[in-house]
Motif scaffolding. Structure first.
Motif, PDB file in Angstrom:
ATOM      1  N   ARG A   4      11.322  13.267  20.403  1.00  9.39           N
ATOM      2  CA  ARG A   4      11.148  14.407  21.303  1.00  9.39           C
ATOM      3  C   ARG A   4      10.059  14.068  22.310  1.00  9.39           C
ATOM      4  O   ARG A   4       8.935  13.760  21.938  1.00  9.39           O
ATOM      5  CB  ARG A   4      10.728  15.640  20.512  1.00  9.39           C
ATOM      6  N   MET A   5      10.438  14.094  23.578  1.00 13.00           N
ATOM      7  CA  MET A   5       9.464  13.786  24.617  1.00 13.00           C
ATOM      8  C   MET A   5       8.598  15.021  24.856  1.00 13.00           C
ATOM      9  O   MET A   5       9.101  16.131  25.011  1.00 13.00           O
ATOM     10  CB  MET A   5      10.178  13.397  25.898  1.00 13.00           C
ATOM     11  N   VAL A   6       7.303  14.823  24.857  1.00 15.25           N
ATOM     12  CA  VAL A   6       6.375  15.929  25.095  1.00 15.25           C
ATOM     13  C   VAL A   6       6.113  15.992  26.579  1.00 15.25           C
ATOM     14  O   VAL A   6       5.720  15.010  27.201  1.00 15.25           O
ATOM     15  CB  VAL A   6       5.062  15.723  24.310  1.00 15.25           C
ATOM     16  N   GLY A   7       6.336  17.167  27.173  1.00 13.62           N
ATOM     17  CA  GLY A   7       6.124  17.344  28.601  1.00 13.62           C
ATOM     18  C   GLY A   7       4.702  17.806  28.907  1.00 13.62           C
ATOM     19  O   GLY A   7       3.892  18.050  28.011  1.00 13.62           O
ATOM     20  N   GLN A   8       4.441  17.923  30.198  1.00 15.65           N
ATOM     21  CA  GLN A   8       3.119  18.337  30.656  1.00 15.65           C
ATOM     22  C   GLN A   8       2.772  19.734  30.163  1.00 15.65           C
ATOM     23  O   GLN A   8       1.625  20.011  29.824  1.00 15.65           O
ATOM     24  CB  GLN A   8       3.056  18.278  32.185  1.00 15.65           C
ATOM     25  N   ILE A   9       3.743  20.619  30.089  1.00 13.15           N
ATOM     26  CA  ILE A   9       3.471  21.986  29.632  1.00 13.15           C
ATOM     27  C   ILE A   9       2.933  21.965  28.205  1.00 13.15           C
ATOM     28  O   ILE A   9       1.948  22.638  27.899  1.00 13.15           O
ATOM     29  CB  ILE A   9       4.728  22.871  29.758  1.00 13.15           C
TER      30      ILE A   9
END
Length: 137
Positions: A4-9
């Motif tokens: 799971r790629m963690v985004g900036q949010i």
């Protein structure tokens, strides 16, 4: 095994105390952010001009949040959008200045913020049109 790629949010939700994402070319948005004097009442504030970060605009859009229709605030590991965002900000603003106190007083009531926010949003759209500034999208 899933990835799971963690985004900036998500990074912001675990990072600074307060993050505000707004339209820096909107004269109303910029004036509102400066008027709040957030840095006096909150220890860490990160102000993000959505115009300078198109990848952030896309990340919010992927979550179903159109930054042309509302500013966003991340505070206390929660994401707030639109009228909820201005309601949270009204609770975090300092009580200095008559206009600041008046705006904060009005927007601290969630029902009032929900009623007034569409007017604010339409005012922003009109100002951007008159100033010939493009929307975020």
């Amino acid at each position: 095994m899933g990835f799971r790629m963690v985004g900036q949010i998500e990074n912001w939700m675990n990072g600074p105390e307060l993050v505000v994402v707004y339209d820096g070319l909107c004269p109303f948005c910029s004036a509102y952010i400066q008027m709040l004097r957030l840095k006096q009442s909150v220890r860490t504030v990160e102000l993000i001009d959505a115009r300078s970060r198109p990848e952030i605009v896309e990340e919010f859009a992927a979550r179903g949040l159109d930054l042309d229709n509302g500013m966003s605030v991340i505070y206390g590991s929660r994401l707030y959008y639109g009228s909820d965002a201005v309601n949270v900000l009204s609770h975090l603003t300092t009580a200095s200045g008559l206009v600041n106190r008046g705006v904060a007083f009005v927007l601290r009531n969630p029902a009032t913020a929900r009623t007034i926010y569409p007017v604010m949003r339409h005012g922003r759209a009109l100002a951007l049109t008159l100033l010939r500034r493009p929307s975020l999208n």
